[in-house]
Structures are given as C-alpha cells and as structure tokens.
Design an enzyme around this catalytic site. Structure first.
Site, PDB file in Angstrom:
ATOM      1  N   HIS A 122      -6.026  -8.347  -1.378  1.00  0.00           N
ATOM      2  CA  HIS A 122      -7.330  -7.842  -1.808  1.00  0.00           C
ATOM      3  C   HIS A 122      -8.407  -8.921  -1.641  1.00  0.00           C
ATOM      4  O   HIS A 122      -8.106 -10.121  -1.558  1.00  0.00           O
ATOM      5  CB  HIS A 122      -7.284  -7.350  -3.256  1.00  0.00           C
ATOM      6  CG  HIS A 122      -7.054  -8.418  -4.280  1.00  0.00           C
ATOM      7  ND1 HIS A 122      -8.058  -9.225  -4.773  1.00  0.00           N
ATOM      8  CD2 HIS A 122      -5.918  -8.790  -4.919  1.00  0.00           C
ATOM      9  CE1 HIS A 122      -7.563 -10.052  -5.676  1.00  0.00           C
ATOM     10  NE2 HIS A 122      -6.266  -9.816  -5.783  1.00  0.00           N
TER      11      HIS A 122
ATOM     12  N   CYS B 276      -1.061 -12.187  -6.030  1.00  0.00           N
ATOM     13  CA  CYS B 276      -1.623 -11.423  -4.917  1.00  0.00           C
ATOM     14  C   CYS B 276      -1.962 -12.336  -3.744  1.00  0.00           C
ATOM     15  O   CYS B 276      -1.977 -13.561  -3.865  1.00  0.00           O
ATOM     16  CB  CYS B 276      -2.884 -10.690  -5.369  1.00  0.00           C
ATOM     17  SG  CYS B 276      -2.548  -9.371  -6.562  1.00  0.00           S
TER      18      CYS B 276
END
Length: 417
Positions: free
Chosen positions: A333, A351
């Site tokens: 992301h 992430c």
C-alpha cells in the site's frame, strides 16, 4: 441343420452315412478358418459361417433396471479389443443426452446432471479392428429430487481476467467427507489453452483449489467445471448443481521484493518495467518471506488495529492503493509517511510500504492473482495465511489431491491434470 425323414428308402443308411461325412468335413473346415478365441455364427439365409465381432463390451454402471440412480451418474463400461467405443444415452421420450468420454476412456459423463425421476437407456458400442460392432444396453431410472442439497460456488466468475498466480477456488456449502473427495475430484476438470499441467488440492473439507505446476502462461484461456449436480457428497447430502467457469489469464506481472536491498523489482512478460523502493515490517512486526498473490484491491480503506494490537500499539489510519497479500493483514500500500525511509529502513507493521506515486502505478497495473515474492525477512510465510498455493513445492501440492496425480505432457483437461 435338421433332416426330417419319416420313411427311409432302400439304401437310406448309406445315404445318412454320406451326409454325416459331409457335415463332419464342413465342421472341420470351419474350425480351421476361425481365429483363436472367436466363435463363428451361421447365417440363416445361405447357411454360411460369419465370424463373431472381435470386440466385446459390457456396461458396469448403472446396471440394467437399476432404480434410484443418482442424477450425477455416468456410464461406466468395460471394452476389450475395441479400437473405437461410442456411448449414446436417451431419455424416456427418445431425446439424446449430450456427453463425452472421460480422459481414461472407461466411462462417459453427460454434460450436465440428469433429470430426477426419469428413465434413460444407455447404449455402448465397441468396434474392433475387424470393423464389426457389438453393443451393450442398460435402462435405468434416476432418483427423486433429494431434500438435502449442497451449494457449490466459485470465487471467480465468467469473463474475469486474473494474474498468472491465480488459483482456481471451488467451495462447498457443507464439508465433504474425505471418503467422498475422490468422487468429487473425478468430476472436476480444467481445460487450459495452451495446455498446462496442474492438479487439484484440498485445503479444507469445504474448499479445493487448482494450480498449474508453474505459473499460468500469460494470456491463456482457462475453463473449469464441477459436475457435482446430483452427486452424493456424504451423509445423504447431494450436490445442488453443476458449475462451469471460463476465465482468462492476463500478462505475466511478477513483483519481487528483497529485504537486503529494500527494493521491489516489477517484471512484465519477462522484462523489467519498474524498480520501487520499499519499507518492510520492522523487527517487532516483520513482513513474511514467501510467495503470495494479490487477494483483493482497495483503492481507499481504513486500517484499524486497536483490537489486535491494543491501545498502546494499535492505530486507525486511512490507506490508499491497498492490495491484500495475507489474511493476517499484510498489504502492499501507499505510505506517504514513510517515503523518507523507503529503500533504506523497515518501519511498517508487516506491510510493503511504497510511495503514493508507486502505489498508484502498481494499483493501475496489477490484477487479482498477480504473484509477489518476498525474501530475506525474519519471518516465513505460513501456509494458509492467504492464497499460499505457490508457497508450497509442487510435490507438497500434489499430496493434497484426493486422486493419484499422473503428469500429462500435452493435456490439461482431465481430473488430475
């Protein structure tokens, strides 16, 4: 041959002896012209002998006059010395039922489940090298519609375009007992163009997936089918309906992330198209090393970890260009707050952080099922934490099949390939 004679003329005994001699000679001549293991039959029109067909065939299931036959039934038969075997199935009104032979050539499946409480007649014809056909027939009646039916669904729908790492996912509304999974799998077929070797793998009693040995070839077409309508799935439950899905594979887009360099390399159809600085999970919350695929794409979302991490470590943050990789919450992301560390330091909660510009570019170019490989982190990806089909070796994946896998070099259209 029968001779009827009420009265014998003078010399009749000699004439009978003469006829008997002719008959014996004829039998000896016929025996000398017959092939081993084959009998001759008399042609009633002129008395000449014709050989019986070389091939033989018999229907194993459904047996003649069988009742309460599952609507999923196929026609199973045995044929010997046959170079061509055909199957015809008709309903009580004489209407033909479409179908095809299975890959092993020992049975025939209708293209769809048969009607409930209907009578059908199967005719199997086998022809040997002698060109003489022989047939077997069986008339049977299907069961009444069962009350207990299991819904069968596919994650993908017709016409979808997916990445080269996309597994085919089929789910059952009720657990399929282990003893019934081989029956189900025999009725699950995958046809890929071009052909590619692959296998089904049961990840749970309610879910089975299929992947090829290597990533799907770019721009392939794939059709998969589950002929489970009317199929017994254990404990008196039957498949509700058949399922057929046609999809297409997109370009080969692969993302490779190396923790040592803090860089993501993106290739498309074998060519490098972009290098992206990344920040992975810090030591207390490391990213997983392994092969994952994009599960879902969210243009905008909110990450809320208060329930998971508690009030001290938890956070609630708006996120752009999020692409899920694991069920545990690992995403690719955009993270504008870490752009200064991307390419040098790991600061995320697991992430793959990228810049806003790179996040937008990735989001525009990726598809569900595109693979990403992460290497060099402190934690290994756990199988089952996402679509981890490619995180298993081919040998491990084959072990999850309910049927023995027989590699096929040129065909991807059988229950095991």
């Amino acid at each position: 041959m029968r001779v009827v004679e009420d009265r014998l003329p003078r010399g009749g005994r000699r004439r009978h002896a003469f006829l008997a001699g002719l008959l014996t000679a004829a039998v000896m001549l016929t025996a000398a012209c017959s092939s081993a293991g084959r009998e001759s039959t008399w042609n009633g029109s002129d008395g000449s002998a014709t050989p019986a067909p070389l091939a033989s065939v018999s229907i194993v299931e459904p047996t003649a006059d069988a009742r309460d036959v599952p609507a999923s039934t196929g026609i199973t038969f045995t044929a010997t010395e046959s170079r061509e075997t055909t199957v015809a199935l008709t309903d009580s009104a004489g209407g033909a039922v479409e179908g095809a032979l299975t890959a092993d050539g020992t049975s025939w499946l209708p293209t769809g489940a048969l009607d409930y409480d209907e009578t059908y007649t199967a005719t199997v014809t086998a022809t040997g090298d002698d060109g003489l056909p022989t047939t077997a027939t069986s008339t049977f009646t299907t069961m009444t519609k069962p009350e207990q039916q299991v819904r069968i669904s596919s994650f993908l729908g017709d016409g979808q375009v997916v990445g080269v790492g996309m597994p085919l996912i089929v789910k059952f509304g009720r657990a399929v007992p282990e003893d019934y999974r081989d029956d189900v799998q025999r009725r699950m077929t995958v046809t890929a163009t071009p052909a590619q070797e692959g296998v089904w793998h049961w990840v749970s009693p309610t879910e089975v997936r299929y992947r090829p040995k290597e990533f799907w070839q770019a721009n392939s077409t794939v059709s998969y089918r589950v002929q489970a309508g009317g199929l017994l799935l254990g404990d008196g439950w039957y498949g509700r309906s058949d399922l057929t899905v046609d999809i297409r594979i997109g370009p080969e887009l692969i993302m490779t992330v190396d923790n040592a360099t803090k860089q993501m390399v993106v290739t498309k159809d074998g060519e490098k198209v972009r290098t992206i600085p990344v920040s992975l999970g810090k030591k207390s919350t490391p990213s997983s090393s392994g092969t994952m695929v994009v599960i879902e794409k969210l243009r905008k979302t909110v990450f809320d970890t208060y329930d998971e991490l508690g009030p001290d470590e938890g956070y609630r943050t708006k996120i752009d260009y999020a692409q899920r990789l694991t069920w545990g919450g690992e995403f690719i992301h955009a993270a504008p707050w870490s752009e200064g560390q991307q390419g040098t330091v790991n600061v995320s909660h697991g992430c793959v952080n990228v810049s806003m510009a790179d996040g937008a570019w990735l989001f525009d170019h990726t598809r569900i099922g595109d693979p990403i490989r992460v290497t060099g982190t402190e934690r290994k990806l756990q199988n089952g934490n996402g679509w981890t089909d490619w995180n298993m070796s081919w040998e491990e994946y084959v072990e999850g099949s309910a049927l023995p896998h027989e590699p096929a070099a040129t065909s991807a259209a059988s229950p095991t390939t």
